[in-house]
Design a protein around this motif. Structure first.
Motif, PDB file in Angstrom:
ATOM      1  N   VAL A   1     -69.991  -2.587 -36.238  1.00  0.00           N
ATOM      2  CA  VAL A   1     -68.383  -2.346 -36.086  1.00  0.00           C
ATOM      3  C   VAL A   1     -67.945  -3.608 -36.966  1.00  0.00           C
ATOM      4  N   THR A   2     -66.642  -3.429 -37.719  1.00  0.00           N
ATOM      5  CA  THR A   2     -66.337  -4.470 -39.022  1.00  0.00           C
ATOM      6  C   THR A   2     -65.524  -5.459 -37.805  1.00  0.00           C
ATOM      7  N   ARG A   3     -64.692  -4.970 -37.458  1.00  0.00           N
ATOM      8  CA  ARG A   3     -63.674  -5.543 -37.101  1.00  0.00           C
ATOM      9  C   ARG A   3     -63.523  -4.757 -35.717  1.00  0.00           C
ATOM     10  N   SER A   4     -62.167  -5.462 -34.772  1.00  0.00           N
ATOM     11  CA  SER A   4     -62.007  -4.726 -33.816  1.00  0.00           C
ATOM     12  C   SER A   4     -61.359  -5.455 -32.942  1.00  0.00           C
ATOM     13  N   ARG A   5     -60.587  -5.424 -33.339  1.00  0.00           N
ATOM     14  CA  ARG A   5     -58.832  -6.022 -32.736  1.00  0.00           C
ATOM     15  C   ARG A   5     -57.619  -5.363 -32.550  1.00  0.00           C
ATOM     16  N   LEU A   6     -56.325  -6.461 -32.275  1.00  0.00           N
ATOM     17  CA  LEU A   6     -55.069  -5.330 -32.508  1.00  0.00           C
ATOM     18  C   LEU A   6     -54.494  -5.801 -33.685  1.00  0.00           C
ATOM     19  N   GLU A   7     -53.752  -5.164 -34.222  1.00  0.00           N
ATOM     20  CA  GLU A   7     -52.767  -5.415 -34.999  1.00  0.00           C
ATOM     21  C   GLU A   7     -51.477  -5.111 -34.985  1.00  0.00           C
ATOM     22  N   SER A   8     -50.334  -5.261 -35.349  1.00  0.00           N
ATOM     23  CA  SER A   8     -48.791  -4.947 -35.444  1.00  0.00           C
ATOM     24  C   SER A   8     -48.932  -3.079 -35.341  1.00  0.00           C
ATOM     25  N   SER A   9     -49.479  -3.096 -36.872  1.00  0.00           N
ATOM     26  CA  SER A   9     -49.256  -1.213 -37.342  1.00  0.00           C
ATOM     27  C   SER A   9     -50.772  -0.649 -37.261  1.00  0.00           C
ATOM     28  N   TYR A  10     -51.500  -1.395 -37.041  1.00  0.00           N
ATOM     29  CA  TYR A  10     -52.600  -0.024 -36.452  1.00  0.00           C
ATOM     30  C   TYR A  10     -52.950  -0.232 -34.523  1.00  0.00           C
TER      31      TYR A  10
ATOM     32  N   TYR B   1     -69.422  -6.578 -35.150  1.00  0.00           N
ATOM     33  CA  TYR B   1     -70.903  -7.047 -35.547  1.00  0.00           C
ATOM     34  C   TYR B   1     -71.814  -5.857 -34.528  1.00  0.00           C
ATOM     35  N   GLU B   2     -71.390  -5.938 -33.618  1.00  0.00           N
ATOM     36  CA  GLU B   2     -71.961  -4.883 -32.673  1.00  0.00           C
ATOM     37  C   GLU B   2     -72.239  -3.476 -32.812  1.00  0.00           C
TER      38      GLU B   2
END
Length: 425
Positions: free
Chosen positions: A333-342, A372-373
């Motif tokens: 996992v490179t990125r795991s987050r809350l974004e405005s668009s995605y 990074y998981e």
């Protein structure tokens, strides 16, 4: 799908090509590690370039902020000048009020003076009539010779002298009053003209200062917009820097995972040889992704609403409950987050047949894996949702031949591929 990211090309990294299943495990591992290290070096170089851009952008922001400070100080100076000019204008208007009152007083005196002049005019006219009636002169001799005694004669001489002197004084006063009247008229006219000129100059100065303040405020507003744009660009650069750092680490984790797997395979080969078994060729991932979720295809890859749609959408289609979303392939996992668009988004770095690939899962209701998981193909990573810029519950799914390309949403290059080349809907 619009993304707030600066135009920074991360670029498509060179693929590795298919691995030969007949290559010895040790040679395969060495080649794989070398290729992964090359991938990591490219990411590190791009990260260094981004760091340099971030430094330049911060310097530009500092320069803009210094300009803003200068403009703000100039506006303060102009504000003080306007206040000072306004004070002078008020003082001048007060003077004009005083002058107006003085003018009224002078006008009243002028009326009195004009009345005196009028009366003297009548007296002098009467004198002139008397002279005309007496043949052009006053017979003072008749007055003198009419004396009854010497003392009476002396008194009459004094009286005649007084009358003559009085006439002269009347004429002299009359002339002085006429001159004073004209002088007062000129003085009042000049005083009004001078004060009106001064007031006009002050009004003009106040207008000029206010216009300068308006222009300075325009400059300040422009600088504030530039600073805001700079901060947005800096934020985008920092976001890309973070993504590059995440990709660098993900590659390192993939190297470690590959080495671990190769070690396990080598140990299994040795056990098989010791047991007299014929070693099987090392398994090779055939590059096939599994479908990340279930549901109908609601939007394809390509132009949509005048913009490029870099993935496919799989809809919930009225189903209730949580619809699981799984990793289309094993990876980090490179990125795991809350974004405005995605919205809730997960990005995973994969290595398929020696080629780095990236998958993106957007608009998730929830995320079950962190940055990074390590995830395995088919592992549940979240649930279909409607977060971010979304018109309804669905999964937005993207595949990249290489690392994720953030610059594509700002018109930059893209290495996104049509997911339907790898999944079936």
């Amino acid at each position: 799908m619009k993304r707030k990211l600066l135009i920074i090309g991360i670029g498509t990294m060179v693929g590795f090509g298919s691995l030969l299943s007949s290559m010895p495990n040790t040679a395969l591992a060495i080649q794989k590690n070398a290729e992964l290290e090359k991938e990591k070096k490219e990411v590190q170089d791009k990260k260094s370039d981004v760091e340099s851009e971030i430094s330049d952008k911060k310097q530009e922001i500092n320069e803009i902020q210094e300009e803003q400070t200068g403009v703000k100080n100039e506006i303060k100076r102009l504000d003080v000048a306007v206040a000072d000019t306004r004070s002078k204008i008020e003082a001048k208007r007060a003077q004009i009020q005083e002058t107006t009152a003085e003018i009224k007083r002078i006008e009243e005196e002028m009326k009195i003076l004009e009345e005196r002049i009028k009366k003297r005019d009548e007296l002098l006219k009467e004198r002139m009539r008397t002279l005309q009636q007496s043949g052009g002169m006053v017979s003072y001799l008749d007055v003198l010779f009419g004396a009854k005694s010497f003392n009476d004669f002396i008194n009459r001489v004094n009286a005649v002298s007084t009358f003559v002197q009085a006439d002269r004084e009347i004429i002299k006063e009359h002339q002085a009053d006429v001159a004073l009247l004209e002088e007062n008229k000129v003085e009042v006219k000049n005083l009004l003209a001078q004060q009106e000129k001064q007031l006009k100059e002050l009004d003009s100065l106040e207008g000029q200062l206010k216009n300068q303040i308006i222009e300075q405020n325009k400059v300040l507003a422009k600088l504030e917009v530039e600073e805001e744009n700079m901060h947005d660009a800096l934020e985008a650069l920092e976001d890309v820097e973070e993504l590059l750092a995440a990709q660098e680490k993900a590659i390192q984790l993939e190297i470690a995972a590959w080495n671990k797997r190769q070690k396990e395979l080598e140990e299994q080969r040795k056990r098989d040889e010791a047991a007299g078994k014929t070693p099987a060729p090392p398994p090779v991932n055939n590059g096939v992704f599994v479908n990340p979720t279930t549901g109908p295809l609601t939007s394809g890859f390509g132009m949509r609403w005048g913009k490029m749609h870099f993935g496919i959408d799989i809809g919930k289609a009225g189903r209730t409950g949580n619809i699981p979303v799984v990793a289309a392939a094993s990876g980090t996992v490179t990125r795991s987050r809350l974004e405005s668009s995605y919205g809730n988004v997960i990005m995973i770095t994969h290595y398929i047949n020696g080629r780095q690939m990236t998958t993106v899962y957007a608009h998730l209701q929830a995320r079950h894996v962190g940055q990074y998981e390590r995830v395995e193909q088919g592992q549940v990573i979240g649930y279909m949702g409607n977060t971010g810029h979304s018109t309804g519950p669905h999964l937005h799914f993207e595949i990249y031949d290489g690392p994720y390309s953030p610059s594509q949403y700002s018109g930059g290059p893209s290495n996104a591929v049509n997911p339907l080349q790898y999944v079936s809907y």
